[in-house]
Design a protein around this motif. Structure first.
Motif, PDB file in Angstrom:
ATOM      1  N   THR A 207      63.673  64.075 -25.934  1.00  0.00           N
ATOM      2  CA  THR A 207      65.037  63.999 -25.439  1.00  0.00           C
ATOM      3  C   THR A 207      66.033  63.756 -26.569  1.00  0.00           C
ATOM      4  O   THR A 207      65.691  63.264 -27.639  1.00  0.00           O
ATOM      5  N   GLY A 208      67.274  64.128 -26.314  1.00  0.00           N
ATOM      6  CA  GLY A 208      68.332  63.881 -27.283  1.00  0.00           C
ATOM      7  C   GLY A 208      68.542  64.979 -28.295  1.00  0.00           C
ATOM      8  O   GLY A 208      69.386  64.859 -29.184  1.00  0.00           O
ATOM      9  N   ARG A 209      67.816  66.080 -28.167  1.00  0.00           N
ATOM     10  CA  ARG A 209      68.002  67.181 -29.111  1.00  0.00           C
ATOM     11  C   ARG A 209      67.586  68.499 -28.477  1.00  0.00           C
ATOM     12  O   ARG A 209      66.837  68.537 -27.504  1.00  0.00           O
ATOM     13  N   LEU A 210      68.086  69.570 -29.049  1.00  0.00           N
ATOM     14  CA  LEU A 210      67.763  70.916 -28.598  1.00  0.00           C
ATOM     15  C   LEU A 210      66.571  71.419 -29.385  1.00  0.00           C
ATOM     16  O   LEU A 210      66.542  71.354 -30.606  1.00  0.00           O
ATOM     17  N   HIS A 211      65.574  71.915 -28.677  1.00  0.00           N
ATOM     18  CA  HIS A 211      64.384  72.452 -29.324  1.00  0.00           C
ATOM     19  C   HIS A 211      64.486  73.967 -29.390  1.00  0.00           C
ATOM     20  O   HIS A 211      65.039  74.612 -28.502  1.00  0.00           O
ATOM     21  N   GLU A 221      65.429  78.489 -26.584  1.00  0.00           N
ATOM     22  CA  GLU A 221      66.040  77.174 -26.742  1.00  0.00           C
ATOM     23  C   GLU A 221      65.625  76.322 -25.554  1.00  0.00           C
ATOM     24  O   GLU A 221      65.642  76.790 -24.410  1.00  0.00           O
ATOM     25  N   ILE A 223      65.238  72.165 -23.691  1.00  0.00           N
ATOM     26  CA  ILE A 223      65.429  70.719 -23.618  1.00  0.00           C
ATOM     27  C   ILE A 223      64.319  70.160 -22.732  1.00  0.00           C
ATOM     28  O   ILE A 223      63.773  70.864 -21.880  1.00  0.00           O
ATOM     29  N   ARG A 240      72.346  60.393 -20.305  1.00  0.00           N
ATOM     30  CA  ARG A 240      71.478  60.958 -21.342  1.00  0.00           C
ATOM     31  C   ARG A 240      71.006  62.354 -20.956  1.00  0.00           C
ATOM     32  O   ARG A 240      70.964  63.261 -21.787  1.00  0.00           O
ATOM     33  N   ASP A 244      71.896  66.246 -22.666  1.00  0.00           N
ATOM     34  CA  ASP A 244      70.937  67.303 -23.012  1.00  0.00           C
ATOM     35  C   ASP A 244      71.257  68.596 -22.269  1.00  0.00           C
ATOM     36  O   ASP A 244      71.096  69.692 -22.828  1.00  0.00           O
ATOM     37  N   ARG A 247      73.802  70.314 -24.202  1.00  0.00           N
ATOM     38  CA  ARG A 247      73.240  70.930 -25.405  1.00  0.00           C
ATOM     39  C   ARG A 247      72.663  72.313 -25.088  1.00  0.00           C
ATOM     40  O   ARG A 247      72.804  73.257 -25.855  1.00  0.00           O
ATOM     41  N   ALA A 254      77.058  69.246 -32.010  1.00  0.00           N
ATOM     42  CA  ALA A 254      75.784  68.958 -32.666  1.00  0.00           C
ATOM     43  C   ALA A 254      75.793  67.540 -33.192  1.00  0.00           C
ATOM     44  O   ALA A 254      76.830  67.000 -33.538  1.00  0.00           O
TER      45      ALA A 254
END
Length: 254
Positions: A207-211, A221, A223, A240, A244, A247, A254
């Motif tokens: 969590t907390g970022r784009l994969h 892309e 989450i 939270r 995401d 995102r 970013a």
């Protein structure tokens, strides 16, 4: 509009605003509705319908079924196999299995871990209180279920709704194959099991970022977030998850 219809609409609007408020949204960005996925949807449709263009698939596939036959190479055949197989998927009663919802050209592809209690009876994924919250989350994107492709890691609700390591090892390659065939540009993984099946990591770590990962030229892309059923117990985590979600649609810095 009758008084009853007015109060129904007002209740739905207040419910959606409540989701935004709990997610930390305090400013309207745009007064007009916006289809966040229109561009990606068009690109996906063009890739399917334009002559000579076929969505790429990963070079390495999942292990074959127990009878050593490869998994079906086209989506329609794979979904039919997923709905009827009695060799690999013996723990998931055929009569309780649920098909994905939406069209594969829709984006994002959203993956839940297991069907909710009552989903089989309703004939669709994410019903009840969990489904109501999920629909509000989609509404925050200004879309509904018709604009996404919703699938489940487990084809039916397992006994006790538990996803043990053995089950995850069985189902993860099938989900990866499913994603290959759909070839979405955006992917939302809801829950611990879905995150581990695709990203190989826990929700807490993801969590907390784009994969971003690549399958033979197809970049997806993604989450991974807490599941809506967890948010019902932990409403303070909504902010939270909303971050995401932003995102994934490219609306967060970013």
């Amino acid at each position: 509009m009758s008084d009853g219809e007015f109060h129904t609409v007002r209740s739905e609007v207040e419910s959606l605003i409540g989701w935004w408020r709990e997610a930390g949204v305090d400013t309207l960005i745009d007064e007009d509705p916006r289809d966040w996925f229109a561009e990606a949807k068009l690109a996906s449709v063009n890739a399917i319908t334009k002559p000579g263009i076929v969505p790429s698939l990963p070079a390495v596939g999942p292990p074959p079924p127990r009878n050593n036959a490869p998994l079906p190479p086209c989506l329609a055949d794979f979904l039919a196999w997923l709905a009827t197989d009695n060799e690999m998927l013996t723990n998931y009663p055929v009569r309780q299995r649920l098909a994905p919802e939406g069209h594969p050209s829709n984006t994002p592809m959203i993956v839940t871990d297991v069907p909710e209690r009552g989903d089989a009876e309703a004939g669709r994924l994410l019903t009840g209180d969990v489904g109501s919250l999920f629909d509000k989350m989609l509404a925050a994107w200004k879309v509904d279920r018709s604009a996404v492709y919703l699938a489940s890691l487990a084809p039916a609700r397992p006994a006790g709704a538990l996803m043990d390591e053995k089950s995850l090892q069985l189902l993860a390659p099938l989900l990866v194959h499913h994603i290959r065939l759909v070839a979405p540009k955006k992917l939302w993984l809801m829950g611990e099991a879905a995150s581990r099946a695709v990203l190989g990591t826990s929700v807490a770590e993801a969590t907390g970022r784009l994969h971003s990962f690549n399958y033979d030229g197809v970049t997806v892309e993604a989450i991974a977030t807490l599941h809506p059923r967890v948010l019902l117990r932990e409403p303070n985590s909504k902010a939270r998850v909303w971050a995401d979600m932003q995102r994934l649609i490219g609306d967060a810095k970013a």
